[in-house]
Design a protein around this motif. Structure first.
Motif, PDB file in Angstrom:
ATOM      1  N   THR A 195       6.121  19.107  44.192  1.00 56.75           N
ATOM      2  CA  THR A 195       5.085  19.618  45.077  1.00 56.75           C
ATOM      3  C   THR A 195       4.911  21.085  44.847  1.00 56.75           C
ATOM      4  O   THR A 195       3.624  21.190  45.072  1.00 56.75           O
ATOM      5  CB  THR A 195       4.903  18.879  46.598  1.00 56.75           C
ATOM      6  OG1 THR A 195       5.021  16.622  46.751  1.00 56.75           O
ATOM      7  CG2 THR A 195       3.743  18.941  47.126  1.00 56.75           C
ATOM      8  N   GLY A 196       6.239  21.497  45.432  1.00 62.18           N
ATOM      9  CA  GLY A 196       6.545  22.547  44.966  1.00 62.18           C
ATOM     10  C   GLY A 196       5.857  23.156  43.587  1.00 62.18           C
ATOM     11  O   GLY A 196       5.026  24.943  43.727  1.00 62.18           O
ATOM     12  N   GLU A 197       5.854  22.805  42.950  1.00 61.32           N
ATOM     13  CA  GLU A 197       5.062  23.100  41.014  1.00 61.32           C
ATOM     14  C   GLU A 197       4.068  23.060  41.499  1.00 61.32           C
ATOM     15  O   GLU A 197       2.950  24.102  41.244  1.00 61.32           O
ATOM     16  CB  GLU A 197       5.338  22.410  40.386  1.00 61.32           C
ATOM     17  CG  GLU A 197       6.964  22.144  40.235  1.00 61.32           C
ATOM     18  CD  GLU A 197       8.098  20.932  38.845  1.00 61.32           C
ATOM     19  OE1 GLU A 197       6.922  20.740  38.469  1.00 61.32           O
ATOM     20  OE2 GLU A 197       9.176  21.602  38.583  1.00 61.32           O
ATOM     21  N   MET A 198       3.159  22.452  41.652  1.00 62.26           N
ATOM     22  CA  MET A 198       1.760  22.351  42.058  1.00 62.26           C
ATOM     23  C   MET A 198       1.479  23.774  42.874  1.00 62.26           C
ATOM     24  O   MET A 198       0.354  24.383  42.502  1.00 62.26           O
ATOM     25  CB  MET A 198       1.209  20.957  42.322  1.00 62.26           C
ATOM     26  CG  MET A 198       1.150  19.997  41.765  1.00 62.26           C
ATOM     27  SD  MET A 198       1.473  18.125  41.811  1.00 62.26           S
ATOM     28  CE  MET A 198      -0.588  18.447  42.319  1.00 62.26           C
ATOM     29  N   ALA A 230      11.264  24.710  51.781  1.00 64.40           N
ATOM     30  CA  ALA A 230      11.827  26.436  51.647  1.00 64.40           C
ATOM     31  C   ALA A 230      13.818  26.164  50.971  1.00 64.40           C
ATOM     32  O   ALA A 230      14.039  26.232  50.382  1.00 64.40           O
ATOM     33  CB  ALA A 230      12.087  27.198  52.745  1.00 64.40           C
ATOM     34  N   ARG A 231      13.151  24.434  51.337  1.00 63.60           N
ATOM     35  CA  ARG A 231      14.789  23.675  50.817  1.00 63.60           C
ATOM     36  C   ARG A 231      14.820  23.761  49.397  1.00 63.60           C
ATOM     37  O   ARG A 231      16.187  23.296  48.697  1.00 63.60           O
ATOM     38  CB  ARG A 231      15.116  22.624  51.546  1.00 63.60           C
ATOM     39  CG  ARG A 231      15.494  22.776  53.126  1.00 63.60           C
ATOM     40  CD  ARG A 231      16.468  21.519  53.821  1.00 63.60           C
ATOM     41  NE  ARG A 231      15.779  20.117  53.983  1.00 63.60           N
ATOM     42  CZ  ARG A 231      14.839  19.714  54.165  1.00 63.60           C
ATOM     43  NH1 ARG A 231      14.196  20.633  55.904  1.00 63.60           N
ATOM     44  NH2 ARG A 231      14.590  18.619  54.010  1.00 63.60           N
ATOM     45  N   ALA A 232      13.679  23.533  48.981  1.00 64.68           N
ATOM     46  CA  ALA A 232      13.744  23.167  47.136  1.00 64.68           C
ATOM     47  C   ALA A 232      14.078  24.378  46.296  1.00 64.68           C
ATOM     48  O   ALA A 232      13.571  25.209  45.870  1.00 64.68           O
ATOM     49  CB  ALA A 232      12.652  22.586  47.035  1.00 64.68           C
ATOM     50  N   GLY A 233      15.653  24.153  45.991  1.00 62.71           N
ATOM     51  CA  GLY A 233      16.213  25.457  44.983  1.00 62.71           C
ATOM     52  C   GLY A 233      15.434  25.854  43.793  1.00 62.71           C
ATOM     53  O   GLY A 233      15.413  27.030  43.932  1.00 62.71           O
ATOM     54  N   THR A 256      11.633  13.635  48.880  1.00 62.80           N
ATOM     55  CA  THR A 256      12.999  13.080  47.214  1.00 62.80           C
ATOM     56  C   THR A 256      13.007  13.922  47.201  1.00 62.80           C
ATOM     57  O   THR A 256      11.790  14.714  46.867  1.00 62.80           O
ATOM     58  CB  THR A 256      12.590  11.856  47.225  1.00 62.80           C
ATOM     59  OG1 THR A 256      11.335  11.914  46.188  1.00 62.80           O
ATOM     60  CG2 THR A 256      12.151  10.339  47.409  1.00 62.80           C
ATOM     61  N   GLN A 257      13.696  14.260  46.076  1.00 60.09           N
ATOM     62  CA  GLN A 257      14.365  15.321  45.291  1.00 60.09           C
ATOM     63  C   GLN A 257      12.839  15.884  44.305  1.00 60.09           C
ATOM     64  O   GLN A 257      11.657  16.466  43.943  1.00 60.09           O
ATOM     65  CB  GLN A 257      15.825  15.375  44.457  1.00 60.09           C
ATOM     66  CG  GLN A 257      15.397  16.495  44.257  1.00 60.09           C
ATOM     67  CD  GLN A 257      17.041  16.884  43.695  1.00 60.09           C
ATOM     68  OE1 GLN A 257      17.950  15.814  43.595  1.00 60.09           O
ATOM     69  NE2 GLN A 257      17.487  17.459  42.600  1.00 60.09           N
TER      70      GLN A 257
END
Length: 319
Positions: free
Chosen positions: A291-294, A12-15, A284-285
């Protein structure tokens, strides 16, 4: 419109990932603690992006529209996969996405423990300005239990700085790849006995409970180090604390605990020369974005009616 319920704060934090999700028409609901808000979010959720909280049958039953539980990471010991399969819910994970981040943290712990960074930092911060002699990493033996995505990367880094690496993995393909890069293969008992630093990179399945207990620690070299960036279940924390207090082990690095957060009064939290981190190996960024992209790629595939290749229960659901 797909509604994502995330119990993974980093998703949720990954812009960039949040922006991509919203651009794809997803609504993101971030709820971590159980309670009325969680129940309301579950009632709406079509996809649950899972962090560390337990996702079991009752949780799934509270989400009648749920299509998939997508682990924002690799370890799925907190997800009841048979329960999901019985309800026709896809379960996915993100193999390899955070392996580099965890491996870098683990190899950093090898250096930190070997050079007494904790003690020497405290020496300066407290005004003592005393020195405690460390050990060179080059030429030391790193023992690895687990030679998969993470353990294999740790091995490559360790070999790159001149360490001897001895390891074990029941998977023949992982073992063959490690052997080809220069890792000496041995059974677990030999790995434990030879290691100047023993680093754990195994899964958190029940079969690995207390993989390192009092008997295994007793077989380690006096003054060796233990690194657990796997799961809390794999180490007997009381045995580890006792070994640190007695001096059988010279130090440890722990990123995963039996109970999270750990009890500050526990033996492990009171033990000397332990480098603690709050289950942050994958944080880590770069890892969060990968991970989010997957996760979003898998959601897009599920929306077409397909079961993603990364689905852990794909064979059962495709029958």
């Amino acid at each position: 419109m797909a509604v994502l319920l995330t119990t993974s704060p980093s998703f949720a934090r990954a812009g960039d990932i949040a922006d991509r999700a919203e651009a794809a028409g997803h609504t993101i609901l971030r709820v971590i603690e159980d309670g009325p808000e969680m129940q309301a979010a579950l009632a709406r959720a079509q996809y649950l992006v899972a962090g560390l909280p337990r996702i079991d049958g009752p949780v799934m039953d509270a989400a009648p529209n749920l299509k998939a539980v997508l682990k924002h990471g690799v370890g799925v010991d907190s997800i009841d996969i048979p329960a999901a399969t019985a309800r026709g819910i896809v379960v996915t994970s993100c193999p390899g996405a955070n392996a580099l981040s965890v491996a870098e943290l683990a190899i950093g712990a090898v250096f930190a423990l070997s050079r007494n960074l904790l003690w020497n930092h405290d020496s300066v911060a407290s005004g003592r300005f005393e020195r405690q002699r460390g050990r060179e990493v080059t030429g030391a033996t790193l023992g690895l239990l687990g030679l998969g995505q993470i353990g294999g990367r740790v091995a490559r880094m360790a070999l790159g700085v001149g360490m001897t690496v001895v390891g074990y993995d029941p998977d023949e393909a992982a073992s063959a790849e490690a052997l080809a890069m220069g890792v000496e293969l041995a059974d677990p008992d030999e790995v434990i006995a030879r290691a100047d630093t023993l680093s754990l990179h195994v899964t958190g399945v029940e079969a690995n409970r207390d993989l390192i207990g009092a008997a295994e620690i007793a077989r380690m070299k006096p003054g060796a180090f233990l690194v657990n960036y796997a799961r809390g279940i794999v180490v007997d924390e009381d045995a580890l604390a006792a070994a640190l207090v007695s001096g059988q082990l010279a130090g440890a690095a722990v990123d995963a605990f039996r109970t999270e957060p750990p009890d500050p009064a526990s033996g492990l939290m009171q033990a000397p020369n332990v480098l603690y981190s709050p289950h942050t190996g994958a944080d880590t960024q770069g890892a969060v974005i990968r991970t989010g992209e997957m996760v979003l790629d898998d959601i897009a595939e599920i929306e077409t009616g397909a079961v993603p290749a990364r689905a852990l229960n794909g064979k059962e659901l495709n029958r």
